[in-house]
Design a protein around this motif. Structure first.
Motif, PDB file in Angstrom:
ATOM      1  N   PRO A   3      45.413  37.032  43.914  1.00  0.00           N
ATOM      2  CA  PRO A   3      44.500  36.365  42.786  1.00  0.00           C
ATOM      3  C   PRO A   3      45.207  36.572  41.305  1.00  0.00           C
ATOM      4  N   ASP A   4      45.028  35.369  40.663  1.00  0.00           N
ATOM      5  CA  ASP A   4      45.325  35.512  39.204  1.00  0.00           C
ATOM      6  C   ASP A   4      44.312  36.433  38.621  1.00  0.00           C
ATOM      7  N   ALA A   5      43.164  36.560  39.017  1.00  0.00           N
ATOM      8  CA  ALA A   5      42.037  37.186  38.187  1.00  0.00           C
ATOM      9  C   ALA A   5      41.052  37.834  39.216  1.00  0.00           C
ATOM     10  N   VAL A   6      40.493  39.002  38.841  1.00  0.00           N
ATOM     11  CA  VAL A   6      39.351  39.506  39.394  1.00  0.00           C
ATOM     12  C   VAL A   6      38.325  39.670  38.507  1.00  0.00           C
ATOM     13  N   VAL A   7      37.106  39.401  38.511  1.00  0.00           N
ATOM     14  CA  VAL A   7      36.298  39.351  37.415  1.00  0.00           C
ATOM     15  C   VAL A   7      35.034  40.005  37.745  1.00  0.00           C
ATOM     16  N   PHE A   8      34.298  40.462  36.629  1.00  0.00           N
ATOM     17  CA  PHE A   8      32.647  40.812  36.610  1.00  0.00           C
ATOM     18  C   PHE A   8      31.915  39.542  35.816  1.00  0.00           C
ATOM     19  N   ASN A   9      30.771  39.091  36.772  1.00  0.00           N
ATOM     20  CA  ASN A   9      29.856  38.187  36.389  1.00  0.00           C
ATOM     21  C   ASN A   9      30.998  36.776  35.800  1.00  0.00           C
ATOM     22  N   ASN A  13      37.959  40.191  31.979  1.00  0.00           N
ATOM     23  CA  ASN A  13      37.614  41.075  30.957  1.00  0.00           C
ATOM     24  C   ASN A  13      36.462  40.963  29.889  1.00  0.00           C
ATOM     25  N   ALA A  14      35.271  40.360  30.470  1.00  0.00           N
ATOM     26  CA  ALA A  14      34.230  39.796  29.831  1.00  0.00           C
ATOM     27  C   ALA A  14      33.571  41.027  28.789  1.00  0.00           C
ATOM     28  N   TYR A  15      33.510  42.350  29.531  1.00  0.00           N
ATOM     29  CA  TYR A  15      32.696  43.309  29.010  1.00  0.00           C
ATOM     30  C   TYR A  15      33.884  44.132  28.102  1.00  0.00           C
ATOM     31  N   GLN A  16      34.889  43.755  27.986  1.00  0.00           N
ATOM     32  CA  GLN A  16      35.925  44.260  27.211  1.00  0.00           C
ATOM     33  C   GLN A  16      35.407  43.871  25.829  1.00  0.00           C
ATOM     34  N   LEU A  90      23.915  58.127  30.393  1.00  0.00           N
ATOM     35  CA  LEU A  90      24.942  58.753  29.569  1.00  0.00           C
ATOM     36  C   LEU A  90      24.198  59.563  28.543  1.00  0.00           C
ATOM     37  N   THR A  91      24.829  60.718  28.476  1.00  0.00           N
ATOM     38  CA  THR A  91      24.136  61.716  27.363  1.00  0.00           C
ATOM     39  C   THR A  91      24.967  61.948  26.197  1.00  0.00           C
ATOM     40  N   GLU A  92      26.296  61.263  26.297  1.00  0.00           N
ATOM     41  CA  GLU A  92      26.961  61.369  25.011  1.00  0.00           C
ATOM     42  C   GLU A  92      27.200  59.948  24.276  1.00  0.00           C
ATOM     43  N   PRO A  93      27.433  59.977  23.152  1.00  0.00           N
ATOM     44  CA  PRO A  93      27.750  58.666  22.669  1.00  0.00           C
ATOM     45  C   PRO A  93      29.174  58.180  23.032  1.00  0.00           C
ATOM     46  N   GLY A  94      29.636  56.918  23.072  1.00  0.00           N
ATOM     47  CA  GLY A  94      31.147  56.746  23.264  1.00  0.00           C
ATOM     48  C   GLY A  94      31.376  55.276  23.914  1.00  0.00           C
ATOM     49  N   ARG A  95      32.373  55.041  24.218  1.00  0.00           N
ATOM     50  CA  ARG A  95      32.972  53.752  24.833  1.00  0.00           C
ATOM     51  C   ARG A  95      33.349  54.437  26.398  1.00  0.00           C
ATOM     52  N   TYR A  96      32.568  53.891  27.472  1.00  0.00           N
ATOM     53  CA  TYR A  96      32.711  54.283  28.815  1.00  0.00           C
ATOM     54  C   TYR A  96      33.456  52.895  29.645  1.00  0.00           C
ATOM     55  N   PRO A  97      34.612  53.220  30.043  1.00  0.00           N
ATOM     56  CA  PRO A  97      34.977  52.026  30.855  1.00  0.00           C
ATOM     57  C   PRO A  97      34.366  51.764  32.021  1.00  0.00           C
ATOM     58  N   LEU A  98      34.105  50.619  32.396  1.00  0.00           N
ATOM     59  CA  LEU A  98      33.581  50.047  33.989  1.00  0.00           C
ATOM     60  C   LEU A  98      34.747  49.559  34.491  1.00  0.00           C
ATOM     61  N   VAL A  99      34.990  49.749  35.672  1.00  0.00           N
ATOM     62  CA  VAL A  99      36.089  49.068  36.457  1.00  0.00           C
ATOM     63  C   VAL A  99      35.819  48.913  37.874  1.00  0.00           C
ATOM     64  N   ASN A 100      36.700  48.225  38.522  1.00  0.00           N
ATOM     65  CA  ASN A 100      36.872  47.993  39.866  1.00  0.00           C
ATOM     66  C   ASN A 100      37.992  49.077  40.175  1.00  0.00           C
ATOM     67  N   GLU A 107      43.287  45.944  36.439  1.00  0.00           N
ATOM     68  CA  GLU A 107      44.212  45.280  35.668  1.00  0.00           C
ATOM     69  C   GLU A 107      44.307  43.751  35.460  1.00  0.00           C
ATOM     70  N   ARG A 108      43.514  43.115  36.754  1.00  0.00           N
ATOM     71  CA  ARG A 108      43.437  41.580  36.882  1.00  0.00           C
ATOM     72  C   ARG A 108      42.181  40.937  36.260  1.00  0.00           C
ATOM     73  N   GLY A 109      41.454  42.158  35.562  1.00  0.00           N
ATOM     74  CA  GLY A 109      40.061  41.668  34.708  1.00  0.00           C
ATOM     75  C   GLY A 109      38.828  42.135  35.223  1.00  0.00           C
ATOM     76  N   ALA A 110      38.718  42.801  36.164  1.00  0.00           N
ATOM     77  CA  ALA A 110      37.554  43.588  36.807  1.00  0.00           C
ATOM     78  C   ALA A 110      37.611  44.833  35.977  1.00  0.00           C
ATOM     79  N   TYR A 111      37.248  44.822  34.511  1.00  0.00           N
ATOM     80  CA  TYR A 111      37.315  45.841  33.662  1.00  0.00           C
ATOM     81  C   TYR A 111      36.162  45.699  32.656  1.00  0.00           C
ATOM     82  N   GLY A 112      35.690  46.327  31.871  1.00  0.00           N
ATOM     83  CA  GLY A 112      34.738  46.392  30.878  1.00  0.00           C
ATOM     84  C   GLY A 112      34.502  47.672  30.314  1.00  0.00           C
ATOM     85  N   ILE A 113      33.526  47.582  29.345  1.00  0.00           N
ATOM     86  CA  ILE A 113      33.106  49.019  28.443  1.00  0.00           C
ATOM     87  C   ILE A 113      31.654  49.078  28.396  1.00  0.00           C
TER      88      ILE A 113
END
Length: 118
Positions: A3-9, A13-16, A90-100, A107-113
């Motif tokens: 596949p060229d892309a694997v996605v969320f919704n 990389n929408a949630y990035q 989540l008990t601490e502030p920050g940026r938490y990656p969500l991934v497949n 790497e193909r796009g199923a990634y976000g924050i």
């Protein structure tokens, strides 16, 4: 299968680019459906732990009355056409990656924050 892309919704990389927002201490629920057509999904929020997990109509961790007091999960694995949800606090502030966690698909796009603020 290459596949060229694997996605969320439906978006690469929408949630990035537009992170999911949460507050420290807020319970967050992620509804998941692996729309397929045939690749597996291993949903993971890096740095967090799920305390409630619901898979294909059944509680796997915790239950309708509340979160698990005896353990947690790092990922929810779904084959094509399977669904469920996970919850976490989540008990601490920050940026938490969500991934497949099938990392080639992240790497193909199923990634976000998930962006957590005070």
């Amino acid at each position: 299968e290459k596949p060229d892309a694997v996605v969320f919704n439906g978006y690469h990389n929408a949630y990035q680019h537009e992170p999911i927002k949460a507050k420290v201490g807020e319970r967050v629920r992620f509804w998941l459906l692996n729309a397929g057509p045939n690749r597996a999904l291993s949903f993971h929020v890096v740095g967090g732990q799920f305390d409630r997990t619901y898979f294909e109509g059944d509680w796997v961790l915790g239950d309708a009355s509340g979160p698990s007091k005896e353990g947690g999960a790092q990922a929810l694995g779904l084959l094509a056409a399977q669904g469920g949800f996970v919850e976490m606090v989540l008990t601490e502030p920050g940026r938490y990656p969500l991934v497949n966690h099938i990392m080639i698909d992240a790497e193909r796009g199923a990634y976000g924050i998930v962006e957590v603020s005070k």
